[in-house]
Enzyme design. Structure first.
Site, PDB file in Angstrom:
ATOM      1  N   GLU A  75      25.712   5.112  26.763  1.00  0.00           N
ATOM      2  CA  GLU A  75      24.175   5.186  26.912  1.00  0.00           C
ATOM      3  C   GLU A  75      23.756   4.259  25.957  1.00  0.00           C
ATOM      4  O   GLU A  75      22.613   4.701  25.457  1.00  0.00           O
ATOM      5  CB  GLU A  75      23.993   6.492  26.327  1.00  0.00           C
ATOM      6  N   GLU A 124      23.703  10.100  30.663  1.00  0.00           N
ATOM      7  CA  GLU A 124      23.460   8.738  30.097  1.00  0.00           C
ATOM      8  C   GLU A 124      22.063   8.627  29.836  1.00  0.00           C
ATOM      9  O   GLU A 124      21.462   8.495  28.634  1.00  0.00           O
ATOM     10  CB  GLU A 124      24.030   7.644  30.592  1.00  0.00           C
TER      11      GLU A 124
END
Ligand code: B3K
Ligand code: ZN
Length: 884
Positions: A272, A306
Site C-alpha cells: 500500500e 490496499e
C-alpha cells in the site's frame, strides 16, 4: 552437540521493550542514480532530537549497504566520528538539529530477496515493509518515525522511460548523457515502510475519479504494455473502493494521483505504498479468458484493501510492528465489508470463515500460535499471519457487532480525528471506540493478549412444563494454551431458536414480557460460564448459535445428523445453514475415516444423501450459495479434527462420501448441470457467475462416477470453454481423473497459455494438487520443467506451495517423499529468498498431529533444514518454533 545447539541464535525482539527513537526525521530528500551494475543512493535527513529521550546517540539501520560517505551539515565525517557495526550506523555527538547526508551503493541487480530495491522483468521496484527500507539507505527504519519525502530518480532514458515514486510528480529534466531525471514530492508524512520507487518500461491504463468534495483524482494502472488489455477490472475496482470509503466511512482520497504498478516477482499480494501501490500482477491483471471469477474477486478485494490502507495504515499508522493488526485487521475488516457490499454478503462471509478455519484456526493450534498483537518476534516478516490479518479482522468485527454499525462509525471518526498523521497502538484504537460510545472495552483487550482459538461449549435444556429453554455457554481454554493463562473473553454471540416448523421463535428472556421479543439476539459473554433462560416456548427449539460466526471460537454443541439436516434446511441464517452442512458432511467423513483406519467398511447414511439432495435441488439457493453448500470440507480442514491424523484413511473416506453422494443424487446433479451449463456467450454479471459455480460443482461431482459419459462431458466442457472459469474448473476435474483426456487437455492448455505466466501458474497448480497416485514424483518433475524457476515466487508457490498446502494426501505420502521435496525447496530457497522459504517451512508446523512414522519423517525434514549453515533468521524462527 546437535545442529540445533550450534546454530547461531538470532536476536528476539519483545513488544514491551519499545523505546521511542533518540531523533525524529522531519524530512527526507533522496536521490537515486539507477544503474545496471550498482545504484547510488544519496539521502539527506533533517534530524531533530526527541525531547522525550534525554540522551543517546543516533542509531541508523542498514543492511547490505556499501557506505560511500557520511556528512553532517555539509561536513564529511572522519573514520572516528561514527561507527558501522553489522547493521547499525552510530553517530555519538550530534547537535539537536542537523542535516545528515549519507551516500551508499546498493545492488538491486543481484537482490533476490525481493525486499528493498530490486529488479522484476528488467524494471526496478521496491518493497519496504516491514524492514526493507534499510536495504536502500541508512535510516531510522521504524514506523514511528514519520517524515515528508522528496525523491529524485535518475536513469537511462531508453531503458527506464517511466520513473515513479510517492506523491506528486513535480519535475523532469533531460540530463544530456542519455539519462533523465524525474522528481517526486509526497506532502504527507509517512514511515519509511511506505516509500516506493518504480523505474522501467511500463504503460498505463488510466481513468479519473471525482471525490465527494469535487476534486479530480487521476488513477493509473501501470503494467508492461502487452498487459494493457487486462487492467480495466483493477481500475474499476479502485474507483468503486474510493466511492465506498467515502460513503461508508467518510474518507476521501488525499492526493491528485493514485498509481498501481503490477510486477511479476513479488513475495506477497500487494503493498500500500502512499500513492504508489505495488502489486503482484496476480492481483491486477484480469481478462475473461485468463482470469476466473474467483480471480476477479481477488483483484477487487486486494485493490480495495490496499486503497483502504490509505487511511487505516498510512494516514494513521503503527507505532511499532507489534501493532501490525491495528492496520491489517482493521483493513481486512474494511475490505471484507466492501466485497460483501459489491457481491453477496453471506457468500463472502462463508468464504472468509472457511479460510479463517482452514488457516488461522490451524495456526492457533500449532507452534506459531500468537495473539493478534504478538509479544515477540525474530523476523517481523514471519508475523504477517492469518492470525494478525484474519483473526485481527474478526476482532474488529466483534467491536462492530458490540457497538452496532453507527457506533462503530462514531468510533472510527474519533480514531481519525485523534490520530491523523500519527503512529499509534491497538490500545489507542480501542480507546477511540470506547470513548466515542461511552462503552467499557477493558476486558475486550484480552483478545489482543491471549493466543489460541477459545472453545465455546454450549448446552441447552428444555423444560416443557415451564415452557423455558436454558442455554449455557462455557468458554474453555484453547487447545495448546495453558489453562492458568486463559481468562474469560468479552464476546458477542448472535443466536436464534428455531421452532419445529423451521421458523425462528421470539426470544423473550424469563421474567420479561414475551410480546414483541426479537427472534434474534446478540448475547454478550463476559464470564467463563453464563446461562440464559428463554421463556414462552411451547416446543423444544433447535438452537442456532454464533450466527455468522459472531466470535472467532470453536463452537461445541452436540447435534446429531437429524438436527444438523434440520438446520441445513431451515436455519434462517445463511451462514449457519452452510455451517450445519459442513458439520454434517464433516462428521460423516470423519466417522468413515475412523472405520477405514480400523479396517472396517462404512456406509454413507440415507439421511446424508437426502440432506445433500435438498441442497442440490433447493430453489431458494443462488448458485454461489449452492456450490458452497455442496462443497465437502477439505482434507486439510478435517485433519485438524482428528486425534492422530491418518491421511490415507481420511482421503479414502472423503472420496467415498463424495462418490456416494454423487451416486445417490445423479439424476438431480445431471438436471442441475443441464440447467446451469454454459449457454450463449460469456458474461460476468452476478447471475452468470452463480450459474458457472453451480454448473462446475455439479459436473465435478458427476465426474466422481467415473463413467465414460461424464468424463466425456468434462472434456467437452474444457474444449468448449470461452472463459478461464470454465476452462480451469474442467481441467481441475480432469486432473483428478486417470483418463487419457487429462494429458490431452493439459497439453492443449499449455500450448495455448505458455506465454502467460499467471495462467501457466494455474497449469502448474492443477497438476501439483492432483491426488492421483505418485503425486511427489509428479511434483518433482514439475520443478524440473523448463518453465519452472526458483526466482519467481508465484511459480514456486504454484508448484511447491500448492503441493504442501493443498494436496494433503500427496504431501503426506507414506514414504516421506513429499516431505523431502518440500524440505529441499526450503533449503534451495532460504538464502536467496528467506521470506518465501520461511512460508514453505511452515508446511511442517503440524507434524506432531500425525502418526509416529510421519512425525519422525517431518521432524527429520525440519532438523535437516535447521542444520543448514548460515540459516536465514526467517526460516530459523519457523523451524525452531516447530521443533521446540
Ligand atoms: N502491508 C502489506 C504486507 C507487507 C508484508 C511484508 N512482509 C500488504 C497488505 O497487507 O496490504
Ligand atoms: Zn494490508
Amino acid at each position: 552437540m546437535t545442529a540445533l545447539e550450534t546454530a547461531a541464535e538470532p536476536r528476539e525482539i519483545h513488544r514491551l521493550d519499545y523505546r521511542p527513537p533518540t531523533f525524529w526525521v522531519d524530512s527526507v530528500a533522496l536521490e537515486f542514480d539507477l544503474g545496471e551494475e550498482g545504484t547510488v543512493v544519496t539521502a539527506r535527513l533533517s534530524l531533530r532530537r526527541n525531547d522525550e529521550v534525554a540522551e543517546g546517540p543516533l542509531e541508523l539501520d542498514g543492511e547490505e549497504l556499501e557506505t560511500l560517505s557520511v556528512a553532517v551539515d555539509g561536513r564529511v565525517l572522519g573514520q572516528g566520528e561514527y561507527t558501522i557495526e553489522g547493521e547499525r550506523l552510530t553517530i555519538p555527538d550530534l547537535p539537536a538539529r542537523c542535516e545528515l547526508e549519507t551516500k551508499v551503493r546498493i545492488h538491486p541487480e543481484s537482490n533476490t530477496q525481493l525486499s528493498g530495491l530490486y529488479l522484476s522483468s528488467g524494471n526496478f521496484c521496491t518493497q519496504c515493509e516491514a524492514e526493507g527500507f534499510r536495504r536502500i539507505t541508512w535510516f531510522l527504519d521504524r514506523p514511528d518515525v514519520m517524515a515528508t519525502y522528496t525523491v529524485a530518480i535518475r536513469a537511462d532514458k531508453q531503458r527506464y522511460p517511466v520513473l515513479l515514486s510517492n506523491g506528486n510528480r513535480v519535475g523532469e529534466r533531460d540530463l544530456g548523457d542519455g539519462r533523465h531525471e524525474v522528481r517526486w514530492e509526497d506532502p504527507f508524512v509517512k514511515p519509511s515502510y511506505l516509500f516506493a520507487l518504480v523505474a522501467g518500461q511500463l504503460a498505463s491504463h488510466a481513468g479519473d475519479f471525482t471525490t465527494v468534495s469535487g476534486r479530480t483524482v487521476r488513477c493509473e494502472i501501470w503494467v508492461e504494455a502487452h498487459n494493457l488489455d487486462k487492467c480495466d477490472h483493477a481500475l474499476r475496482s479502485l474507483q468503486a473502493a474510493m466511492r465506498w470509503d467515502e460513503e461508508q466511512f467518510g474518507r476521501e482520497y488525499d492526493l491528485d494521483l493514485y498509481m498501481i504498478v503490477a510486477v511479476d516477482d513479488f513475495n506477497m499480494g500487494a503493498m500500500e505504498n502512499k500513492g504508489l501501490n505495488i502489486f503482484n500482477s496476480k492481483f491486477v491483471l484480469a481478462r475473461p479468458d485468463t482470469a476466473t471469477d474467483d480471480d476477479y474477486e481477488g483483484v477487487e478485494g486486494v485493490v480495495a484493501h490496499e486503497y483502504f490502507h490509505n487511511w487505516t495504515g498510512n494516514r494513521v499508522t503503527c507505532r511499532d510492528w507489534f501493532q501490525l493488526t491495528l492496520k491489517e485487521g482493521l483493513t481486512v475488516f474494511r475490505d471484507q465489508r466492501f466485497s460483501a457490499d459489491m457481491g453477496s454478503e453471506p457468500v463472502k462471509r462463508i468464504e472468509d470463515v472457511a479460510m479463517l478455519r482452514l488457516r488461522q484456526y490451524a495456526e492457533d493450534a500449532g507452534p506459531m500460535a500468537h495473539p493478534i498483537r504478538p509479544e515477540s518476534y525474530i523476523s517481523m516478516d514471519n508475523f504477517y499471519t492469518a492470525t494478525v490479518y484474519e483473526k485481527g479482522s474478526e476482532v474488529i468485527r466483534m467491536v462492530d457487532t458490540l457497538l452496532g454499525r453507527d457506533g462503530f462509525r462514531r468510533g472510527m471518526d474519533l480514531y481519525f480525528e485523534r490520530h491523523d498523521g500519527q503512529a499509534v497502538t491497538c490500545d489507542d484504537f480501542r480507546a477511540a471506540m470506547a470513548d466515542a460510545n461511552g462503552r467499557d472495552l477493558a476486558q475486550f483487550e484480552r483478545w489482543y493478549t491471549q493466543a489460541g482459538t477459545p472453545r465455546l461449549v454450549a448446552t441447552g435444556r428444555f423444560d416443557a412444563a415451564a415452557g423455558t429453554y436454558s442455554l449455557t455457554l462455557r468458554q474453555e481454554c484453547p487447545t495448546g494454551q495453558r489453562e492458568e493463562d486463559f481468562r474469560a473473553l468479552h464476546m458477542p454471540i448472535r443466536m436464534g431458536l428455531i421452532g419445529p416448523d423451521g421458523a425462528d421463535q421470539p426470544l423473550g428472556f424469563e421474567g420479561e414480557a414475551a410480546a414483541g421479543a426479537p427472534t434474534e439476539r446478540v448475547l454478550e459473554l463476559t464470564e467463563r460460564e453464563q446461562t440464559f433462560v428463554f421463556a414462552g416456548l411451547t416446543a423444544e427449539p433447535v438452537p442456532s448459535l454464533a450466527r455468522g460466526l459472531s466470535a472467532p471460537v470453536l463452537l461445541e454443541l452436540e447435534e446429531d445428523e437429524q438436527r444438523l439436516a434440520f438446520r441445513l434446511a431451515h436455519d434462517s441464517d445463511a451462514f449457519n445453514r452452510w455451517d450445519a452442512g459442513q458439520r454434517l458432511f464433516g462428521a460423516a467423513i470423519l466417522a468413515g475415516a475412523a472405520a477405514l483406519a480400523r479396517g472396517d467398511e462404512f456406509q454413507v447414511s440415507k439421511g446424508l444423501v437426502e440432506a445433500f439432495r435438498a441442497v442440490v435441488t433447493d430453489p431458494s439457493l443462488d448458485g454461489s450459495m449452492r456450490s458452497l453448500a455442496m462443497a465437502l470440507p477439505s482434507e486439510l480442514e478435517l485433519a485438524q479434527r482428528m486425534e492422530i491424523v491418518d491421511p490415507d484413511a481420511l482421503h479414502r473416506a472423503r472420496r467415498a462420501v463424495r462418490r456416494a453422494l454423487a451416486e445417490g443424487t445423479r439424476t438431480e446433479l445431471a438436471a442441475l448441470w443441464e440447467r446451469a451449463k454454459p449457454s450463449g456467450a460469456y458474461s460476468n454479471d452476478r447471475a452468470s457467475i452463480d450459474r458457472r459455480r453451480e454448473a462446475n460443482v455439479a459436473l465435478a461431482y458427476l465426474s466422481c462416477l467415473e463413467s465414460p459419459e461424464w468424463t466425456a462431458a468434462v472434456a467437452a466442457h474444457f474444449d468448449g470453454a470461452d472463459n478461464m472459469t470454465d476452462s480451469q474448473a474442467a481441467l481441475a476435474t480432469l486432473c483428478q481423473l486417470d483418463v487419457p483426456d487429462r494429458q490431452r487437455a493439459l497439453e492443449a492448455f499449455y500450448a495455448k497459455w505458455k506465454g502467460d505466466p499467471l495462467v501457466l501458474d494455474k497449469w502448474f497448480t492443477l497438476q501439483a494438487t492432483s491426488v492421483l497416485p505418485g503425486a511427489p514424483t509428479r511434483v518433482a518433475a514439475l520443478a524440473h520443467h523448463p518453465d519452472f524457476t526458483w526466482r519467481n515466487p508465484n511459480r514456486v508457490r504454484s508448484v511447491v506451495g500448492a503441493f504442501a498446502m493443498a494436496n494433503h494426501s500427496g504431501f503426506h505420502s507414506a514414504d516421506g517423499s513429499g516431505y523431502t521435496l518440500v524440505a529441499d525447496a526450503v533449503i534451495e530457497l532460504q538464502g536467496a529468498n528467506p521470506q518465501l522459504a520461511s512460508r514453505l517451512a511452515g508446511s511442517f508446523n503440524h507434524y506432531k498431529r500425525y502418526d509416529q512414522h510421519r512425525q519422525q519423517a517431518m521432524r527429520g525434514a525440519l532438523e535437516r533444514i535447521a542444520a543448514v549453515d548460515g540459516l536465514s533468521k526467517d526460516v530459523y524462527e519457523i523451524v525452531h518454533r516447530a521443533l521446540a
